[in-house]
Write a protein that holds these residues in place. Structure first.
Motif, PDB file in Angstrom:
ATOM      1  N   GLU A 138       0.824  -1.217   0.000  1.00 44.99           N
ATOM      2  CA  GLU A 138       0.000   0.000   0.000  1.00 44.99           C
ATOM      3  C   GLU A 138       0.853   1.259   0.000  1.00 44.99           C
ATOM      4  OE1 GLU A 138       0.461  -1.434   4.282  1.00 44.99           O
ATOM      5  OE2 GLU A 138       0.135  -2.278   2.276  1.00 44.99           O
ATOM      6  N   PHE A 139       2.123   1.152   0.455  1.00 41.20           N
ATOM      7  CA  PHE A 139       3.039   2.290   0.407  1.00 41.20           C
ATOM      8  C   PHE A 139       4.026   2.182  -0.763  1.00 41.20           C
ATOM      9  CE2 PHE A 139       1.993   1.718   4.961  1.00 41.20           C
ATOM     10  CZ  PHE A 139       1.342   2.924   5.181  1.00 41.20           C
ATOM     11  N   ALA A 140       4.347   0.951  -1.152  1.00 43.58           N
ATOM     12  CA  ALA A 140       5.341   0.749  -2.210  1.00 43.58           C
ATOM     13  C   ALA A 140       4.808   1.192  -3.570  1.00 43.58           C
ATOM     14  CB  ALA A 140       5.764  -0.712  -2.255  1.00 43.58           C
ATOM     15  N   GLN A 141       3.559   0.846  -3.883  1.00 45.30           N
ATOM     16  CA  GLN A 141       3.024   1.177  -5.204  1.00 45.30           C
ATOM     17  C   GLN A 141       2.933   2.685  -5.453  1.00 45.30           C
ATOM     18  OE1 GLN A 141       2.586  -0.883  -7.687  1.00 45.30           O
ATOM     19  NE2 GLN A 141       3.276  -2.577  -6.398  1.00 45.30           N
ATOM     20  N   PRO A 142       2.415   3.500  -4.505  1.00 51.78           N
ATOM     21  CA  PRO A 142       2.430   4.956  -4.740  1.00 51.78           C
ATOM     22  C   PRO A 142       3.842   5.517  -4.876  1.00 51.78           C
ATOM     23  CG  PRO A 142       0.883   4.410  -2.989  1.00 51.78           C
ATOM     24  CD  PRO A 142       1.663   3.167  -3.271  1.00 51.78           C
ATOM     25  N   THR A 143       4.794   4.962  -4.123  1.00 47.11           N
ATOM     26  CA  THR A 143       6.172   5.449  -4.227  1.00 47.11           C
ATOM     27  C   THR A 143       6.773   5.088  -5.572  1.00 47.11           C
ATOM     28  OG1 THR A 143       6.355   5.062  -1.836  1.00 47.11           O
ATOM     29  CG2 THR A 143       8.380   5.558  -3.022  1.00 47.11           C
ATOM     30  N   LYS A 175       5.072   4.760  -8.311  1.00 46.81           N
ATOM     31  CA  LYS A 175       4.447   5.661  -9.281  1.00 46.81           C
ATOM     32  C   LYS A 175       5.086   7.042  -9.222  1.00 46.81           C
ATOM     33  CE  LYS A 175      -0.086   3.383  -9.378  1.00 46.81           C
ATOM     34  NZ  LYS A 175      -1.538   3.528  -9.094  1.00 46.81           N
ATOM     35  N   LEU A 176       5.375   7.520  -8.010  1.00 44.27           N
ATOM     36  CA  LEU A 176       6.022   8.823  -7.876  1.00 44.27           C
ATOM     37  C   LEU A 176       7.409   8.808  -8.498  1.00 44.27           C
ATOM     38  CD1 LEU A 176       5.794  11.675  -6.644  1.00 44.27           C
ATOM     39  CD2 LEU A 176       6.755  10.749  -4.530  1.00 44.27           C
ATOM     40  N   TRP A 177       8.129   7.702  -8.299  1.00 40.63           N
ATOM     41  CA  TRP A 177       9.463   7.571  -8.916  1.00 40.63           C
ATOM     42  C   TRP A 177       9.363   7.539 -10.442  1.00 40.63           C
ATOM     43  CZ3 TRP A 177      11.066   2.930 -11.500  1.00 40.63           C
ATOM     44  CH2 TRP A 177      12.372   2.973 -11.961  1.00 40.63           C
TER      45      TRP A 177
END
Length: 373
Positions: free
Chosen positions: A256-261, A263-265
């Motif tokens: 839940e935290f890895a996927q948004p990060t 995407k931001l990267w």
């Protein structure tokens, strides 16, 4: 009472500090260096620093520990100390690279390895977790250090000064010390592959990546492009921090935290390369208009900036290739999932039809039985 032969009784004595056991590797063996890298490197640094206490070795130890090649008048306390590049910078870089190895080893032993044991990762995921996770604090330190240096030098309020002060023939002590630490970090990554037991098949890619970092940075330092290259470092390290943070959270199971990060990267990667390319172009235009720039310095600066731009295109191409492979894998996974869903749906329908056929068959038998009665 029965007499006991004390000579036949074997008493296991407690292990004294520094006493060798069967599990301890032989001294000067490969395993000994790998297990005691932090102690060995820190001891070597302490030996070099202890030379400052004695007059015969003070001058030699100072070449390793302190910034050298001062160009200002030391008798004038009001004049700001300025430094230039020189041969003694190699000794300072070597000394602080040993210190980086010691810090890296302590960080791995007391933080990342303990987390990796709890996660129970596979060998491939463990290698990725340790490589990106252990270097993330160094990247954070590079970004924070650059912001602090620019703040102290008054460059945050006047960002145009980053372009008007190129090429920098001289630099303040804080700027030079920052760059020597950056080069030390980049240099220590090569022996760190040995200490972290990197597999032979992974070494070529890592060597290429580490070389792609240290060569442009060292060339920028030598050519006097320290101020714009500092901004390049900040942009590059922020992207690396996002990638490392996403990978660490992914390995920890925090999707839940890895996927948004991630995407931001992925969203910020290409704009970061475009920003670095634009900064290199503006730096080149300012160097052409700067006064007192020799043709040799102009050619060297142009070559460094061109190599940086070429590196950005290479990284962008690799990124696009990686994203394309991710999309292909996602399509394959989605297709396989669709086939699996269709298979189970067809199987459910077949089971329903079979149940219906069996029910009809039982009903027909019951009707025949009723007629016979």
């Amino acid at each position: 009472f029965k007499r006991i032969n004390l000579s036949s009784v074997m008493v296991k004595a407690a292990k004294r500090p520094g006493q060798k056991t069967d599990k301890d590797p032989p001294i000067f063996s490969q395993e000994y260096f790998l297990q005691n890298q932090a102690d060995l490197m820190s001891s070597l640094c302490l030996i070099i620093m202890s030379g400052l206490l004695f007059k015969p070795t003070r001058a030699l130890s100072a070449k390793f520990c302190f910034v050298q090649h001062n160009t200002t008048n030391l008798t004038n306390p009001e004049e700001k100390a300025m430094y230039e590049i020189g041969r003694s910078d190699l000794l300072v870089t070597l000394f602080y690279s040993l210190l980086c190895i010691a810090v890296h080893a302590v960080e791995n032993e007391y933080f990342w390895e303990k987390i990796a044991r709890r996660l129970r990762l596979s060998k491939t995921r463990l290698s990725e977790f340790m490589a990106l996770g252990s270097t993330m604090p160094f990247h954070v330190a590079i970004v924070v250090g650059a912001i602090y240096v620019m703040k102290e030098e008054g460059l945050l309020l006047d960002p145009l000064a980053l372009l008007t002060t190129v090429p920098a023939f001289e630099m303040p002590m804080l700027v030079k010390f920052y760059w020597l630490l950056v080069l030390s970090f980049a240099l220590h990554q090569f022996p760190e592959m040995y200490f972290m037991r990197v597999k032979n098949e992974e070494m070529p890619d890592r060597i290429i990546g580490y070389t792609a970092l240290i060569v442009p940075m060292a060339a920028s330092y030598i050519a006097g492009l320290v101020y714009p290259a500092m901004v390049v470092l900040v942009i590059h390290c922020i992207i690396e921090i996002l990638n490392a943070l996403a990978t660490v959270m992914d390995c920890a199971g925090k999707q839940e935290f890895a996927q948004p990060t991630y995407k931001l990267w992925s969203v910020g990667f290409i704009p970061a390369r475009v920003a670095i390319t634009a900064l290199c172009a503006l730096t080149f235009l300012n160097i052409r208009e700067a006064e007192g720039v020799t043709s040799v310095r102009l050619i060297a600066s142009t070559a460094v900036l061109a190599s940086m731009v070429a590196l950005q295109f290479y990284l962008a191409a690799k990124f696009i290739q990686t994203v394309a492979s991710w999309r292909d894998q996602a399509k394959e996974v989605a297709l396989a999932q669709k086939k699996a869903d269709n298979f189970w749906q067809n199987r459910k329908e077949a089971n329903k039809e079979a149940k219906k056929a069996r029910a009809e068959k039982r009903a027909a038998k019951a009707a025949v039985a009723d007629k016979e009665d």
